[in-house]
Design a protein around this motif. Structure first.
Motif, PDB file in Angstrom:
ATOM      1  N   VAL A   1       1.076  -1.427   0.045  1.00 19.14           N
ATOM      2  CA  VAL A   1      -0.068   0.081  -0.009  1.00 19.14           C
ATOM      3  C   VAL A   1       0.834   1.318   0.005  1.00 19.14           C
ATOM      4  CG1 VAL A   1      -1.810   1.429   1.217  1.00 19.14           C
ATOM      5  CG2 VAL A   1      -1.826  -1.161   1.013  1.00 19.14           C
ATOM      6  N   ILE A   2       1.994   1.308   0.839  1.00 15.01           N
ATOM      7  CA  ILE A   2       2.966   2.434   0.781  1.00 15.01           C
ATOM      8  C   ILE A   2       3.472   2.640  -0.550  1.00 15.01           C
ATOM      9  CG2 ILE A   2       5.154   3.281   1.532  1.00 15.01           C
ATOM     10  CD1 ILE A   2       4.489   1.939   4.282  1.00 15.01           C
ATOM     11  N   GLU A   3       3.721   1.182  -1.329  1.00 18.85           N
ATOM     12  CA  GLU A   3       4.337   1.738  -2.615  1.00 18.85           C
ATOM     13  C   GLU A   3       3.213   2.273  -3.747  1.00 18.85           C
ATOM     14  OE1 GLU A   3       7.154   1.185  -5.734  1.00 18.85           O
ATOM     15  OE2 GLU A   3       7.446   1.289  -3.614  1.00 18.85           O
ATOM     16  N   ALA A   4       1.964   1.971  -3.440  1.00 19.38           N
ATOM     17  CA  ALA A   4       1.045   2.361  -4.239  1.00 19.38           C
ATOM     18  C   ALA A   4       0.697   3.761  -4.278  1.00 19.38           C
ATOM     19  CB  ALA A   4      -0.448   1.508  -3.851  1.00 19.38           C
ATOM     20  N   LEU A   5       0.836   4.289  -2.918  1.00 17.03           N
ATOM     21  CA  LEU A   5       0.665   5.548  -2.636  1.00 17.03           C
ATOM     22  C   LEU A   5       1.876   6.556  -3.235  1.00 17.03           C
ATOM     23  CD1 LEU A   5      -0.463   5.469   1.131  1.00 17.03           C
ATOM     24  CD2 LEU A   5      -1.758   6.360  -0.871  1.00 17.03           C
ATOM     25  N   ARG A   6       3.274   5.878  -2.969  1.00 17.68           N
ATOM     26  CA  ARG A   6       4.282   6.331  -3.597  1.00 17.68           C
ATOM     27  C   ARG A   6       4.500   6.601  -4.981  1.00 17.68           C
ATOM     28  NH1 ARG A   6       9.043   5.745  -5.762  1.00 17.68           N
ATOM     29  NH2 ARG A   6       8.567   3.484  -6.137  1.00 17.68           N
ATOM     30  N   THR A   7       3.852   5.722  -5.703  1.00 17.99           N
ATOM     31  CA  THR A   7       3.910   6.079  -7.314  1.00 17.99           C
ATOM     32  C   THR A   7       2.505   6.466  -7.552  1.00 17.99           C
ATOM     33  OG1 THR A   7       3.193   3.512  -7.300  1.00 17.99           O
ATOM     34  CG2 THR A   7       5.317   3.563  -7.237  1.00 17.99           C
ATOM     35  N   GLU A   8       1.728   6.810  -6.827  1.00 14.68           N
ATOM     36  CA  GLU A   8       0.378   7.790  -7.157  1.00 14.68           C
ATOM     37  C   GLU A   8      -0.332   6.749  -7.784  1.00 14.68           C
ATOM     38  OE1 GLU A   8       0.955  11.683  -8.422  1.00 14.68           O
ATOM     39  OE2 GLU A   8       2.137  12.024  -6.591  1.00 14.68           O
ATOM     40  N   THR A   9      -0.586   5.543  -7.564  1.00 12.62           N
ATOM     41  CA  THR A   9      -1.578   4.567  -8.082  1.00 12.62           C
ATOM     42  C   THR A   9      -2.770   5.100  -7.848  1.00 12.62           C
ATOM     43  OG1 THR A   9       0.116   2.551  -7.875  1.00 12.62           O
ATOM     44  CG2 THR A   9      -2.082   2.138  -8.142  1.00 12.62           C
ATOM     45  N   ALA A  10      -3.962   4.767  -8.648  1.00  7.28           N
ATOM     46  CA  ALA A  10      -5.179   5.555  -8.447  1.00  7.28           C
ATOM     47  C   ALA A  10      -5.726   4.479  -7.699  1.00  7.28           C
ATOM     48  CB  ALA A  10      -6.046   5.490  -9.851  1.00  7.28           C
ATOM     49  N   ILE A  11      -6.140   5.034  -6.426  1.00  7.58           N
ATOM     50  CA  ILE A  11      -6.696   4.323  -5.316  1.00  7.58           C
ATOM     51  C   ILE A  11      -8.057   4.633  -4.942  1.00  7.58           C
ATOM     52  CG2 ILE A  11      -6.549   3.626  -2.828  1.00  7.58           C
ATOM     53  CD1 ILE A  11      -3.600   3.550  -3.062  1.00  7.58           C
ATOM     54  N   ASP A  12      -8.871   3.955  -4.877  1.00  5.51           N
ATOM     55  CA  ASP A  12     -10.415   4.155  -4.610  1.00  5.51           C
ATOM     56  C   ASP A  12     -10.821   4.363  -2.822  1.00  5.51           C
ATOM     57  OD1 ASP A  12     -13.313   4.418  -5.680  1.00  5.51           O
ATOM     58  OD2 ASP A  12     -13.630   3.106  -4.230  1.00  5.51           O
ATOM     59  N   LYS A  13     -10.291   3.562  -2.341  1.00 10.14           N
ATOM     60  CA  LYS A  13     -10.494   3.426  -0.989  1.00 10.14           C
ATOM     61  C   LYS A  13      -9.277   2.530   0.007  1.00 10.14           C
ATOM     62  CE  LYS A  13     -14.850   3.572  -0.467  1.00 10.14           C
ATOM     63  NZ  LYS A  13     -16.337   3.193  -0.318  1.00 10.14           N
ATOM     64  N   ILE A  14      -9.135   3.093   1.331  1.00 11.67           N
ATOM     65  CA  ILE A  14      -8.186   2.246   1.861  1.00 11.67           C
ATOM     66  C   ILE A  14      -8.870   1.881   3.364  1.00 11.67           C
ATOM     67  CG2 ILE A  14      -6.145   2.353   3.332  1.00 11.67           C
ATOM     68  CD1 ILE A  14      -4.803   3.984   1.255  1.00 11.67           C
ATOM     69  N   TYR A  15      -8.920   0.716   3.306  1.00 12.20           N
ATOM     70  CA  TYR A  15      -9.520   0.104   4.950  1.00 12.20           C
ATOM     71  C   TYR A  15      -8.306  -0.150   5.630  1.00 12.20           C
ATOM     72  CZ  TYR A  15     -13.905  -0.730   2.277  1.00 12.20           C
ATOM     73  OH  TYR A  15     -14.871  -0.442   1.486  1.00 12.20           O
ATOM     74  N   ILE A  16      -8.355   0.399   6.870  1.00 14.73           N
ATOM     75  CA  ILE A  16      -7.253   0.287   7.996  1.00 14.73           C
ATOM     76  C   ILE A  16      -8.040  -0.295   9.341  1.00 14.73           C
ATOM     77  CG2 ILE A  16      -5.837   1.495   9.435  1.00 14.73           C
ATOM     78  CD1 ILE A  16      -5.131   3.212   7.339  1.00 14.73           C
ATOM     79  N   ALA A  17      -7.409  -1.198   9.895  1.00 16.76           N
ATOM     80  CA  ALA A  17      -7.877  -1.990  10.851  1.00 16.76           C
ATOM     81  C   ALA A  17      -8.014  -0.921  12.359  1.00 16.76           C
ATOM     82  CB  ALA A  17      -7.002  -2.813  11.637  1.00 16.76           C
ATOM     83  N   LYS A  18      -9.509  -1.047  12.644  1.00 14.40           N
ATOM     84  CA  LYS A  18      -9.809  -0.234  13.786  1.00 14.40           C
ATOM     85  C   LYS A  18      -9.048  -0.402  15.144  1.00 14.40           C
ATOM     86  CE  LYS A  18     -14.282   0.290  13.772  1.00 14.40           C
ATOM     87  NZ  LYS A  18     -15.789   0.043  13.878  1.00 14.40           N
ATOM     88  N   GLY A  19      -8.956   0.871  15.646  1.00 10.13           N
ATOM     89  CA  GLY A  19      -8.081   0.776  16.977  1.00 10.13           C
ATOM     90  C   GLY A  19      -6.740   0.652  16.770  1.00 10.13           C
ATOM     91  N   GLU A  20      -6.140   0.524  15.663  1.00 10.95           N
ATOM     92  CA  GLU A  20      -4.644   0.342  15.654  1.00 10.95           C
ATOM     93  C   GLU A  20      -3.990   1.621  15.749  1.00 10.95           C
ATOM     94  OE1 GLU A  20      -2.520  -2.245  15.305  1.00 10.95           O
ATOM     95  OE2 GLU A  20      -3.691  -3.933  14.655  1.00 10.95           O
ATOM     96  N   THR A  21      -2.852   1.540  16.535  1.00 15.29           N
ATOM     97  CA  THR A  21      -1.861   2.467  16.903  1.00 15.29           C
ATOM     98  C   THR A  21      -0.671   2.430  16.315  1.00 15.29           C
ATOM     99  OG1 THR A  21      -1.310   1.602  19.017  1.00 15.29           O
ATOM    100  CG2 THR A  21      -3.101   3.040  18.900  1.00 15.29           C
ATOM    101  N   ASP A  22      -0.545   1.645  15.422  1.00 18.03           N
ATOM    102  CA  ASP A  22       0.821   1.029  14.902  1.00 18.03           C
ATOM    103  C   ASP A  22       1.203   2.663  13.812  1.00 18.03           C
ATOM    104  OD1 ASP A  22       2.368   0.373  11.964  1.00 18.03           O
ATOM    105  OD2 ASP A  22       2.821  -0.844  13.760  1.00 18.03           O
ATOM    106  N   LYS A  23       2.387   3.062  14.231  1.00 20.94           N
ATOM    107  CA  LYS A  23       2.900   4.141  13.260  1.00 20.94           C
ATOM    108  C   LYS A  23       2.919   4.071  11.770  1.00 20.94           C
ATOM    109  CE  LYS A  23       6.006   6.057  17.062  1.00 20.94           C
ATOM    110  NZ  LYS A  23       7.485   6.519  17.280  1.00 20.94           N
TER     111      LYS A  23
END
Length: 260
Positions: free
Chosen positions: A25-47
């Motif tokens: 996902v980080i790579e997709a964001l870095r290369t500006e891949t067209a992303i519709d939506k991102i799901y992230i685990a609720k309650g996670e505090t991971d940096k």
């Protein structure tokens, strides 16, 4: 055998437009891949997950906090690491660009506004019909809506490649702006006071299709110029969202072709 199965699952996930795992996902964001939506685990505090969410929001990508069980259910690789991105099959356009394209053709704009259509098969079918009917564009909300994912693309039978789609944060504000620009807004509602065949769809028109379960939201309904009802002769009182869109679009096609 197990390794082969894992590889197959990963390949299927990619073809479905699903990007799983933090590094992917980080790579997709870095290369500006067209992303519709991102799901992230609720309650996670991971940096790392916090960094992904921040980068996504900076790019205007919708970030949804989801229960881990939902992520497990969505996952094709079974190694999502708390994050799954849905790739968009194409970039979204602006509402203004849709209106300008209609003007360049010398045509009154014909738009389809989808108010929280969450079923990707319905959205795909609407895109297919809109393209066939010669609509100039489809508009969807940023949240609580299916987006331009692989499932939508497949259901649209290729129409997603030709039909411009805009995504807006506020549907009521969108309708107010369209009306200021001379577009008449026709909402579909069983209790509509204007019957389908009395609606004048020859001029600049935006046809609003409500969600599968609840129909149009209250604010969207209040911002329609007309509430249009489709005649029902059977025992069932409502139509599938994509079927309703098809009926209104082709009534617009008929009127514009015949001039009445």
């Amino acid at each position: 055998m197990r390794e082969h199965e894992t590889k197959k699952t990963f390949d299927e996930a990619i073809s479905d437009g699903m990007i799983e795992g933090r590094n992917a996902v980080i790579e997709a964001l870095r290369t500006e891949t067209a992303i519709d939506k991102i799901y992230i685990a609720k309650g996670e505090t991971d940096k790392t997950l916090g960094h992904i969410a921040s980068k996504a929001r900076d790019r205007g990508i919708v970030v949804v906090e989801a229960d881990r069980r939902k992520l497990d259910h969505m996952s094709r690789t079974h190694a999502h690491q708390g994050v799954i991105a849905l790739a968009a099959v194409r970039e979204y356009v602006s509402v203004q660009s849709i209106l300008e394209a209609a003007a360049e053709k010398g045509e009154a704009p014909l738009l389809v506004v989808c108010d929280e259509i969450s079923d990707p098969h319905n959205l795909g079918a609407i895109l297919r019909t809109a393209e066939c009917a010669g609509a100039h564009g489809v508009i969807i909300p940023k949240r609580r809506s299916a987006g331009l994912t692989a499932v939508v693309a497949k259901t649209s039978a290729g129409a997603v490649s030709y039909m411009p789609v805009a995504r807006v944060p506020n549907m009521a504000a969108l309708l107010k702006d369209l009306k200021k620009q001379g577009v008449w807004v026709f909402g579909t509602a069983a209790e509509g006071t204007t019957t389908l065949y009395d609606a004048d769809l020859k001029g600049p028109a935006a046809i609003v299709i409500g969600s599968e379960g609840d129909g149009m939201s209250r604010l969207v309904t209040e911002n329609c110029d007309f509430l249009v009802s489709i005649p029902m002769k059977g025992q069932i009182s409502s139509l599938n969202a994509s079927a309703a869109a098809a009926i209104l679009l082709y009534e617009a096609v008929r009127q514009r072709r015949n001039g009445k």
